[in-house]
Enzyme design. Sequence first.
Site, PDB file in Angstrom:
ATOM      1  N   ASN A  12       0.887  -1.176   0.000  1.00  0.00           N
ATOM      2  CA  ASN A  12       0.000   0.000   0.000  1.00  0.00           C
ATOM      3  C   ASN A  12       0.917   1.217   0.000  1.00  0.00           C
ATOM      4  OD1 ASN A  12      -1.749   2.075   0.486  1.00  0.00           O
ATOM      5  ND2 ASN A  12      -2.348   1.412   2.545  1.00  0.00           N
ATOM      6  N   TRP A  13       1.024   1.832  -1.157  1.00  0.00           N
ATOM      7  CA  TRP A  13       1.943   2.974  -1.261  1.00  0.00           C
ATOM      8  C   TRP A  13       1.444   4.207  -0.518  1.00  0.00           C
ATOM      9  CZ3 TRP A  13       3.893   3.552  -7.049  1.00  0.00           C
ATOM     10  CH2 TRP A  13       4.651   2.430  -7.391  1.00  0.00           C
ATOM     11  N   LYS A  14       0.156   4.220  -0.165  1.00  0.00           N
ATOM     12  CA  LYS A  14      -0.456   5.425   0.419  1.00  0.00           C
ATOM     13  C   LYS A  14      -0.183   6.608  -0.518  1.00  0.00           C
ATOM     14  CE  LYS A  14      -0.184   3.224   4.878  1.00  0.00           C
ATOM     15  NZ  LYS A  14      -0.112   3.325   6.319  1.00  0.00           N
ATOM     16  N   HIS A  99      -9.503   1.366   4.915  1.00  0.00           N
ATOM     17  CA  HIS A  99      -8.228   1.541   5.623  1.00  0.00           C
ATOM     18  C   HIS A  99      -8.449   2.475   6.813  1.00  0.00           C
ATOM     19  CE1 HIS A  99      -4.109   2.632   6.548  1.00  0.00           C
ATOM     20  NE2 HIS A  99      -3.751   1.537   5.907  1.00  0.00           N
ATOM     21  N   GLU A 101      -6.829   4.834   7.917  1.00  0.00           N
ATOM     22  CA  GLU A 101      -6.590   6.264   7.640  1.00  0.00           C
ATOM     23  C   GLU A 101      -7.825   6.894   7.005  1.00  0.00           C
ATOM     24  OE1 GLU A 101      -2.898   5.646   5.559  1.00  0.00           O
ATOM     25  OE2 GLU A 101      -1.977   5.043   7.453  1.00  0.00           O
ATOM     26  N   GLU A 171      -5.248  -4.662  10.593  1.00  0.00           N
ATOM     27  CA  GLU A 171      -4.210  -3.651  10.775  1.00  0.00           C
ATOM     28  C   GLU A 171      -4.471  -2.880  12.065  1.00  0.00           C
ATOM     29  OE1 GLU A 171      -2.342  -2.602   6.670  1.00  0.00           O
ATOM     30  OE2 GLU A 171      -3.915  -1.179   7.136  1.00  0.00           O
ATOM     31  N   GLY A 177       2.746   2.425  10.721  1.00  0.00           N
ATOM     32  CA  GLY A 177       3.703   3.516  10.553  1.00  0.00           C
ATOM     33  C   GLY A 177       4.470   3.864  11.816  1.00  0.00           C
ATOM     34  N   SER A 215       3.619  -2.084  10.302  1.00  0.00           N
ATOM     35  CA  SER A 215       5.062  -2.187  10.544  1.00  0.00           C
ATOM     36  C   SER A 215       5.643  -3.564  10.203  1.00  0.00           C
ATOM     37  CB  SER A 215       5.405  -1.795  11.994  1.00  0.00           C
ATOM     38  OG  SER A 215       5.046  -0.439  12.232  1.00  0.00           O
ATOM     39  N   GLY A 236       2.929  -1.135   4.212  1.00  0.00           N
ATOM     40  CA  GLY A 236       2.972   0.295   3.936  1.00  0.00           C
ATOM     41  C   GLY A 236       4.385   0.743   3.615  1.00  0.00           C
TER      42      GLY A 236
END
Length: 260
Positions: A12-14, A99, A101, A171, A177, A215, A236
């Site tokens: 997941n490149w975000k 997600h 976020e 997650e 992160g 992570s 990520g």
Amino acid sequence: MSNQRPALVVGNWKMHGRLAGNAVLLQHVAQGARALPQDVRVGVCVPFPYLPQAQALLDGSPVAWGAQDVSAHEQGAYTGEVAAEMVAEFGAAYAIVGHSERRAYHGESPELVATKTQRALAAGLTPIVCVGETLEQREADATRDVVGAQLDAVLAVLSADDAARIVVAYEPVWAIGTGKSATSEQAQEVHAFLRERLAAKGAQVADVPLLYGGSVKPDNAVELFRQPDIDGGLIGGASLKDADFLAICAAAAAVADSAS
Ligand code: 13P
């Protein structure tokens, strides 16, 4: 990992990437993935504008691509939204939905995530449905209630046959992160709980791939992937570095090999 389910590692490149750097990363990942056994599937979920680039560089490679969200609407006057059908037009296989976020910064409710899951499925995409608890929720012993409710909201709107076509990613928000991954025991415990919930929906749903995210790095991937209900990872930060991402894919291959 169990030998009944193929391993799956998805990046997941975000909101990272630029055309020039993406090209190098995608080419290296495609090249590295050719060395992986077939029972390890690999994907990358890129920002929407880079879907055509992913398609151009990954088509014919063992690496699938996808988006990080889709609209809950099919089409219409929804400025800034991107429909699942549009994503599918670029050959995408996956769409991440729900997600943390997006739940946290865009107020996405469990019902909205459920609708997005339906849209993704209707467009022929595999939705990667994310669930996870915050640190406060974990400390209040509410992890099962929270992830159970997030998953149930999605399962409630799907037939058992459709539910069998999703991927679920656990997650924990506190592990994303932060460099602080869940321990393999903590992750396995939640995965086993989610597996039970999936199985309760129907026998065909029990083997839905369950990914761990938060992570995951080359040095903890083997230990996580060794757990019986962890079928792979949603990666990520480490998916932005070709060597790290490929090392995580190689860890999945090593564990899959020892499980078979
Ligand atoms: P990190 O691997 O950077 O912790 O991110 C995990 C994640 O949110 C993947 O969707």
